[in-house]
Design a protein around this motif. Sequence first.
Motif, PDB file in Angstrom:
ATOM      1  N   ARG A   1       0.972  -1.063  -0.035  1.00 31.68           N
ATOM      2  CA  ARG A   1      -0.092  -0.249   0.072  1.00 31.68           C
ATOM      3  C   ARG A   1       0.896   1.328   0.021  1.00 31.68           C
ATOM      4  N   LEU A   2       2.153   1.277   0.646  1.00 31.25           N
ATOM      5  CA  LEU A   2       2.832   2.391   0.815  1.00 31.25           C
ATOM      6  C   LEU A   2       3.629   2.645  -0.567  1.00 31.25           C
ATOM      7  N   SER A   3       3.838   1.505  -1.223  1.00 29.72           N
ATOM      8  CA  SER A   3       4.479   1.456  -2.561  1.00 29.72           C
ATOM      9  C   SER A   3       4.104   2.693  -3.444  1.00 29.72           C
ATOM     10  N   ARG A   4       4.602   2.983  -4.648  1.00 29.23           N
ATOM     11  CA  ARG A   4       4.055   3.759  -5.624  1.00 29.23           C
ATOM     12  C   ARG A   4       4.063   2.972  -6.905  1.00 29.23           C
ATOM     13  N   GLY A   5       3.300   2.120  -6.806  1.00 31.46           N
ATOM     14  CA  GLY A   5       3.219   1.174  -8.180  1.00 31.46           C
ATOM     15  C   GLY A   5       3.643  -0.370  -7.816  1.00 31.46           C
ATOM     16  N   VAL A   6       2.875  -1.221  -8.020  1.00 37.14           N
ATOM     17  CA  VAL A   6       2.793  -2.612  -7.662  1.00 37.14           C
ATOM     18  C   VAL A   6       2.765  -3.657  -8.848  1.00 37.14           C
ATOM     19  N   ARG A   7       3.543  -4.280  -9.267  1.00 39.22           N
ATOM     20  CA  ARG A   7       3.227  -5.380 -10.158  1.00 39.22           C
ATOM     21  C   ARG A   7       2.883  -6.377  -9.475  1.00 39.22           C
TER      22      ARG A   7
END
Lengths: 631, 177
Positions: B165-171
């Motif tokens: 959730r904290l990341s900026r973009g998830v694959r």
Amino acid sequence: MRALACAVALVCCTQPALAQSQIASIWDLRELSIEELANLEITSVAKQRSPLQEAPASVYVVTGEEIRRSGANSVPEALRLAPNLQVARLNAATYAITARGFNHETATANKLLVLIDGRTVYTPLYSGVFWDTQSVMLADIDRIEVISGPGGALWGTNAVNGVINIITRPADQTAGVHFDAGYGNLDKVVNARFGGALGEDASFRIYAMGEKRGPLETPDGKDAKDDWQKLQGGFRADFGEGASTFTLQGDIYAGESEHVPAGSVSENTLSGGNLLGRWVQRFSDGSNLQLQAYYDNARRTTISGITSLVSTYDMDVHYAFRMGERHAFVVGGGYRYIEDKFTPGPATAFLDPAERTLELANVFVHDQVALQPDLTLSLGVKLETNSYTGLEYMPEARLAWLASETSMLWVAVARAVRTPSRVDRDLYVTGLLAGGPDFVSEDLIATEVGYRGQPAPNFSLSASVFFNVYDDLRTVEATGAPFPLVVKNNMEGETYGAEAWAVYDATDWWRLRAGVSTLHKDLELKKGSTDFFGTGFAGNDPEYQISLRSAMDFGDIELDLGLRAIDALPGPSVPAYVEADARIGWHLSETMDLSLLGANLLHERHLEFVSSSLPRREVPRSFFVSFTWRP
Amino acid sequence: MNRSWIFILLMVLAMSGGPAAGEVTLETAIKATYLYKFAPFVEWPAGPEGPFGLCVMGKDPFGDALDDAVYAEKINGRPIKVQRIKSASAAKGCHILYIGGDHRQVAAALNRLRSLPVLTVTDLPRDAQAKGVVNFVIVDNHVRFEIDDAAAAENGLVISSKLLRLSRGVRQRPTKQ
């Protein structure tokens, strides 16, 4: 600490982005949660701040970018940017540069330690610096750290009034071609550098530079014929990227005066070279070990027939480690071996013995203790022995208190020492001067208090006040009626003053800097002294210096202005002066820049410093156009 | 917010008598601190006991800053051991591995580390072909990161939804194992 981090995490979303100003070091970052790390704002001011600017000492860091914006094309001119230095030009090749007083050309400012990439460059001949020897390619300077105040505990002898540390960029940051050429009425300069990779984890650069400087003018506006030129070349290679790194660098140079006055016995020339190696090993417990060795060779000749040759061999080792949670230690030592040979001209002063070897050895220990989360105590001492006076000790104590999240107060007490140079002990003029067989080290006990802070995100301020007690300052005593004179240590006294500077980002395209320094000297001769020259001979210093600088960015155009006001010098007297510089820079394309500098614009010429042994020379108004190409 | 240990370790750096090793920008300091802070949000497959390995391969932008960031810290009671390694074959014992260097060197290293239980971290432009499980990105003057959960799955790692959730973009990882 952990509990606090968790509590803060609950409110992280409602907190404004924490500004860079509130973070002092990695020790703060450790305490943050991952969400808080994500909320930190990194601004361009942060990228320019060097961690050394947070040290409990009066330090001004001149960055490579500041040097470029000022239009300075030589090291001494770049040093004018430090508000805690006095820089005065005597002639095309000679500058008198010091911190906190005692600028004196004939014996020249001898209370400053100057290093280039860890190599000491003051001459053992008189403990001062021949600034015409010290060329560095300005485009490859990362920063110049100017510390005003004693640095004996860390740097050893001669770091009495200050330390200048010129640091060049590592080879992997200077890859590619750099070419710049500049032309002006006072300076003609060409610099070329090529850098690249050496295999997987090593990089190198080689450079060549040529400079023609001067002539300055006589007081009535005539050509002073003091112009000179110099060629220098060198390299730097950095190996290793991980736990173990090794750097090798070297330079060679040769220069000479353009004109040889009629009746001269010889010419003014300088030549020399140096080679330095440094190995840093980082261990898995966080400690690191540094070993450094260098060789330096410098030769000078003068028109009166004097020749001097100095060879220096130096080795240093430092080991930095933590002990427990509170202590950060650095211990180390070094050894320096200097061979010098001095040949007098006919009818000049001479050194006896003409050849000498000097040995200096030192050990030091330094501990930084976190007394409390916001209170740090630094204690250190360096013990040094030298061939003239044996053992000297240089202790220091510094206390830093983080008064708030954006400000620090510090206080320091230190002792520093200037050990004898050849000119103090071994200088003779037949019938007039009979050396200084009893000359001992000059010493200083300095007390300083300072503040450094960022009262607003776009405004930073640094200020310090110092009180220096000097003892055993050099005097030249009458022994007969009155000759011959003998060099002794019969002067003492106090100096005090303040230094302050501020940086203000008025808008994001306009940065202003201001600096001021003051100095008051109270020197007196000791009882029974028969000093021939008087206390004024110790130094010719202004009581105040003020500088203002403005840097504006308009897209591809840069406009930089500088103004400085220097108080009068007492004796030999030099009037107070105000001067201004202006520079326009054009970023012509990705690879090319053009710059036009007008220096010392307010007067046709002005006097900065006078020496009783050199003809009076004045600095004229000058221009300098330079072109830089970086494909 | 309270400061805590404000070591003015810069005097330590100044003392080296030469170019101060380990001076980093705030951006680099933040990345150095992120590295060990990722650990609580990642599950590694069961492995041998011993210190938690935090490794750097290739060009090391952190220097002393990384050693200072993890000093006396522990992950799940295990001390953190910082190692600087030269090649993927030395990556045994590395739980988190930061790979520095240009995109070709990084791609080659990632190839050799495929399927190994290592959280790879890179600092490459968003459009780079080969990136680590975690890749740093600068968003609006903040240091953030993007996560390749599919690559994490390939390496046998489980990344907590909090970090995703904290990341900026998830694959995303494939829904079928």
